[in-house]
Design a protein around this motif. Structure first.
Motif, PDB file in Angstrom:
ATOM      1  N   GLU A  68       0.819  -1.217   0.000  1.00  0.00           N
ATOM      2  CA  GLU A  68       0.000   0.000   0.000  1.00  0.00           C
ATOM      3  C   GLU A  68       0.852   1.267   0.000  1.00  0.00           C
ATOM      4  O   GLU A  68       0.373   2.343  -0.330  1.00  0.00           O
ATOM      5  CB  GLU A  68      -0.936   0.010   1.210  1.00  0.00           C
ATOM      6  N   TYR A  69       2.136   1.143   0.384  1.00  0.00           N
ATOM      7  CA  TYR A  69       3.015   2.320   0.435  1.00  0.00           C
ATOM      8  C   TYR A  69       3.872   2.468  -0.814  1.00  0.00           C
ATOM      9  O   TYR A  69       4.594   3.449  -0.971  1.00  0.00           O
ATOM     10  CB  TYR A  69       3.934   2.234   1.657  1.00  0.00           C
ATOM     11  N   GLU A 116      16.952  -0.314   2.419  1.00  0.00           N
ATOM     12  CA  GLU A 116      16.937   0.991   1.747  1.00  0.00           C
ATOM     13  C   GLU A 116      15.563   1.319   1.158  1.00  0.00           C
ATOM     14  O   GLU A 116      15.102   2.458   1.235  1.00  0.00           O
ATOM     15  CB  GLU A 116      18.017   1.064   0.658  1.00  0.00           C
ATOM     16  N   ALA A 158      13.206   2.191   4.014  1.00  0.00           N
ATOM     17  CA  ALA A 158      13.555   3.488   4.591  1.00  0.00           C
ATOM     18  C   ALA A 158      13.041   4.608   3.680  1.00  0.00           C
ATOM     19  O   ALA A 158      12.478   5.603   4.148  1.00  0.00           O
ATOM     20  CB  ALA A 158      15.061   3.601   4.793  1.00  0.00           C
ATOM     21  N   ALA A 212       9.261   4.825   4.054  1.00  0.00           N
ATOM     22  CA  ALA A 212       8.902   5.383   5.364  1.00  0.00           C
ATOM     23  C   ALA A 212       9.101   6.892   5.369  1.00  0.00           C
ATOM     24  O   ALA A 212       8.252   7.649   5.847  1.00  0.00           O
ATOM     25  CB  ALA A 212       9.743   4.740   6.461  1.00  0.00           C
ATOM     26  N   ARG A 213      10.224   7.337   4.790  1.00  0.00           N
ATOM     27  CA  ARG A 213      10.498   8.785   4.747  1.00  0.00           C
ATOM     28  C   ARG A 213       9.478   9.523   3.892  1.00  0.00           C
ATOM     29  O   ARG A 213       8.969  10.561   4.284  1.00  0.00           O
ATOM     30  CB  ARG A 213      11.903   9.029   4.175  1.00  0.00           C
ATOM     31  N   ASN A 255       6.151   9.452   5.560  1.00  0.00           N
ATOM     32  CA  ASN A 255       6.235   9.948   6.937  1.00  0.00           C
ATOM     33  C   ASN A 255       5.542   9.011   7.930  1.00  0.00           C
ATOM     34  O   ASN A 255       4.742   9.424   8.761  1.00  0.00           O
ATOM     35  CB  ASN A 255       5.648  11.361   7.026  1.00  0.00           C
ATOM     36  N   ILE A 256       5.834   7.731   7.823  1.00  0.00           N
ATOM     37  CA  ILE A 256       5.288   6.746   8.750  1.00  0.00           C
ATOM     38  C   ILE A 256       6.438   5.926   9.347  1.00  0.00           C
ATOM     39  O   ILE A 256       7.540   5.947   8.821  1.00  0.00           O
ATOM     40  CB  ILE A 256       4.294   5.782   8.059  1.00  0.00           C
ATOM     41  N   PRO A 257       6.177   5.234  10.457  1.00  0.00           N
ATOM     42  CA  PRO A 257       7.259   4.466  11.090  1.00  0.00           C
ATOM     43  C   PRO A 257       7.871   3.429  10.154  1.00  0.00           C
ATOM     44  O   PRO A 257       7.144   2.739   9.429  1.00  0.00           O
ATOM     45  CB  PRO A 257       6.566   3.773  12.265  1.00  0.00           C
ATOM     46  N   LEU A 258       9.176   3.298  10.191  1.00  0.00           N
ATOM     47  CA  LEU A 258       9.878   2.318   9.379  1.00  0.00           C
ATOM     48  C   LEU A 258       9.332   0.916   9.622  1.00  0.00           C
ATOM     49  O   LEU A 258       9.116   0.142   8.692  1.00  0.00           O
ATOM     50  CB  LEU A 258      11.371   2.333   9.730  1.00  0.00           C
ATOM     51  N   ILE A 259       9.090   0.569  10.876  1.00  0.00           N
ATOM     52  CA  ILE A 259       8.671  -0.779  11.211  1.00  0.00           C
ATOM     53  C   ILE A 259       7.347  -1.137  10.533  1.00  0.00           C
ATOM     54  O   ILE A 259       7.146  -2.272  10.097  1.00  0.00           O
ATOM     55  CB  ILE A 259       8.566  -0.972  12.752  1.00  0.00           C
ATOM     56  N   ARG A 260       6.473  -0.138  10.372  1.00  0.00           N
ATOM     57  CA  ARG A 260       5.195  -0.406   9.709  1.00  0.00           C
ATOM     58  C   ARG A 260       5.425  -0.767   8.239  1.00  0.00           C
ATOM     59  O   ARG A 260       4.799  -1.683   7.708  1.00  0.00           O
ATOM     60  CB  ARG A 260       4.276   0.818   9.832  1.00  0.00           C
ATOM     61  N   GLN A 273       8.243  -2.002   7.000  1.00  0.00           N
ATOM     62  CA  GLN A 273       8.912  -3.303   6.959  1.00  0.00           C
ATOM     63  C   GLN A 273       7.915  -4.447   7.148  1.00  0.00           C
ATOM     64  O   GLN A 273       7.992  -5.474   6.471  1.00  0.00           O
ATOM     65  CB  GLN A 273       9.997  -3.366   8.051  1.00  0.00           C
TER      66      GLN A 273
END
Lengths: 179, 179, 179, 179, 179, 179
Positions: free
Chosen positions: E120-121, E142, E145, E148-149, E152-157, E159
């Motif tokens: 979805e991202y 990479e 990351a 996520a950047r 603007n959401i948490p990296l873990i989400r 991943q």
């Protein structure tokens, strides 16, 4: 005569009756911290020596992971409040740091005394500390290291002998004073 | 039926509407620190256990470089203020230290709750934490480790299943409560 | 003409007469700390980047030994007081932590200025810091790394050249201003 | 009767005459190494346990600085050659690693024996190791920890008592066998 | 339709039937080691980058305690045998070391493949590794990351979403190929 | 006379024409390793000193995480093959270890020479190393530390002066021999 199990730890407790004063002291010390990524290990070790020479109570380094994959060093200095200024000066002189964090902090210390004991390897000092309900005897490292080197025997054997002699001397004192 | 991409992270956010209270708590804790250079790793590990048993919230060690080439240990204890006295007592009893530094410090903690979920491998607890605009689900290590051992499967597979079950349960609850 | 020993360090001291103001600044900063045992090294490195992007002055990790044989990470963030809130938000968003310890702390920093120097390899910036009775010149890492890469020469050679150029430029300035 | 300085270390040496065989053994072991940057401390600790359960002689972690500012973990496994395959299997099952380095290596070990001794706190085992010209007595950690917990006394006091009892028992044996 | 517990880990195992070849590869690599006490963290990080650029497979640093209280760095380089010469050259050029230890060592690596998945991202790559009886899916750092950047959401989400998409894609493939 | 940018690094390269022999030496050394969890930092530091005194080329410690939450120490000794036996003896005498791992390993070392230079602070030795296409000059730490202490100036200033003097002396020699 055979070998007898020592009752030393039980006896040791009697020593505590000697000391009526409180065994804990409270004091204020200064803690200085700075992290560096552009110094060599040689220069950091030199700085530690200089700090101890100028009155720091303790100095230690910690490996830290910094930005840009740098494995830097966090240097911590613990010193009496009246040595803070000189220790800061040493840090700004010997390190590449541009900033030092500092704070005052409370510290509880045990009452301790140094006394000398005699062993089969020679004389050495021990540090006796009054704790909560018992005492500990810690051999002075430098004295033990010197004896171990001159007798060419393992350090641990000297430390054991010195600790043992310290405990025995502590117990004798206790018996005498309690009579 | 085919494989459908889960919309879980989007749905998950709805859960937050359940909780109207602030998700952050502020509290004062005590931090105790002491560095040692004449203890063994065994004795330090024992001290850590004793501290946790007597109410410490967390305890950790850090390798430090000390004077005279000694690679010592800095021991840090984080405890509620009403456990400071007993933790100090444990430190003076189990370590060789002659001094403990301490300070009170503020701590912000997330609101969290523990609930149990069911997976194909058995039951396990998860810790749900409310964060800024979303929730996280963290499987309880001990439960997962037990399931992994008894089923003889990789720990990570159990942790994934438990986390997944926790997220699904959280979403169901959100849907129910929002209806 | 032969090689002459540079009298640079003696001359360098004259530079100090330029600056009449005090060289030390005192400021209050925030220190945030949290220890984690269920994050990956990748995620911790990402968090460090995010913190620096959001205004942290410095961020570093330390390997810690935690309960149950876990080798966790203590993450420390140093930031201006007005960036504390956003840094806490990043920590609660990117890490698995449930609690952040924080404190305000004093910091002494040296007055410093950045200026550009010219070397045989190209231009680079240096950071000049006024210390107690002398100045230091520190080459900017990124500039030196770029020059070293593009010339395919050792980094240390570039850093030496840049530092040297910085010291010479500082001395010229001193001579000019003192005339 | 007063306190007499023990002549234990001198006497202890006599024990060596008991053992005529060489005190050093040479053996081949396998050493496995792998570094990880995408595992949690929890999962690494679990892997260590699993490795020990499957026959590893020792397992340890080291904090390492990796590319991209990652503070990873190097995991080292030392195992008998006939446990190499199963230890590799555990590593590929429980860690995220894609590669394991391995080598055979020589190891010299001391001849040692375990025996039980009686102290004022209860029974505990000691490990006796024959070294070059002398013996050492090492108290078994688990036994000492159990005694310390059940008597609610410092671990170090129990360890001292157990070590002392071990040395005395060793000396008696020496005297008996030498008669 | 309600939320259904995924049977993904069971299904996942079917994937293994796709790959008939052995999943383990054996190869010889070179390991270079050198310890330094007169380099800065900046210069060490630069050296690591240069080594990776010249074909090193992995490079890592370890904090070590050296003589004279120096907290130095042990630098380890793992490289293909045909990159040993160039990596040695980089070490002698960028570090202050006067000596490099080296050895050839065996390494077992898992068969792995990279494939791209859709979430979805956005798109991201995953690394699929065949292990003993199961597969693992590891999101490429990479890519995650970057997503996520930009969101603007948490990296873990990110991943989690990428890992999940990877597992689903792997299962679909398994079903298709097994029909 | 004004300040002139030194062309030193370019000139320096000429020095290499002096040395026609290969600058790299290959040798076999012994590497000994042992991990301990029941020694104090004091005793480990003593062991390091003893090893260096008995001919070890280098000795270093690394903090390791061991089973049961123990933060132990891995001790590594690098020595000439003919000092292996004596170093093993020191390890078995001064440490609590029951086993030592050892291997022979190849090492490449640079040709280097020590020479003395004169600076404004006094005499000091430098180590000159021939590298691939250039030379490096490294000031001897002890000499610089002594000069810094006796003149009461920053160590780094002395090191810079000594390095500079070493480079100039190297260049003069190069010019003379090339004429």
């Amino acid at each position: 005569m055979g070998w007898q199990e020592q009752k030393k730890s039980l006896e040791l407790d009697k020593v505590l009756s000697i000391r009526k004063e409180p065994y804990l002291n409270n004091e204020t010390i200064a803690v200085l911290e700075t992290q560096v990524d552009d110094m060599t290990a040689q220069a950091i070790a030199y700085t530690m020596e200089e700090l101890l020479k100028h009155g720091a109570l303790d100095v230690y380094t910690q490996a830290i992971g910094m930005k840009k994959s740098r494995s830097g060093i966090l240097l911590t200095v613990i010193c009496p409040c009246d040595r803070q200024a000189i220790c800061e000066q040493v840090l700004f002189r010997e390190t590449t740091t541009l900033g030092i964090r500092y704070r005052l902090q409370e510290r509880k210390t045990l009452f301790r005394e140094i006394c000398e004991v005699e062993t089969e390897y020679g004389k050495a000092r021990v540090k006796i500390a009054w704790r909560d309900g018992f005492c500990t005897v810690q051999p002075e490292y430098e004295d033990c290291a010197n004896l171990a080197r001159s007798h060419n025997i393992p350090l641990i054997r000297v430390q054991d002998a010195v600790k043992s002699a310290g405990e025995i001397s502590l117990q004798s004192r206790s018996l005498t004073e309690n009579t």
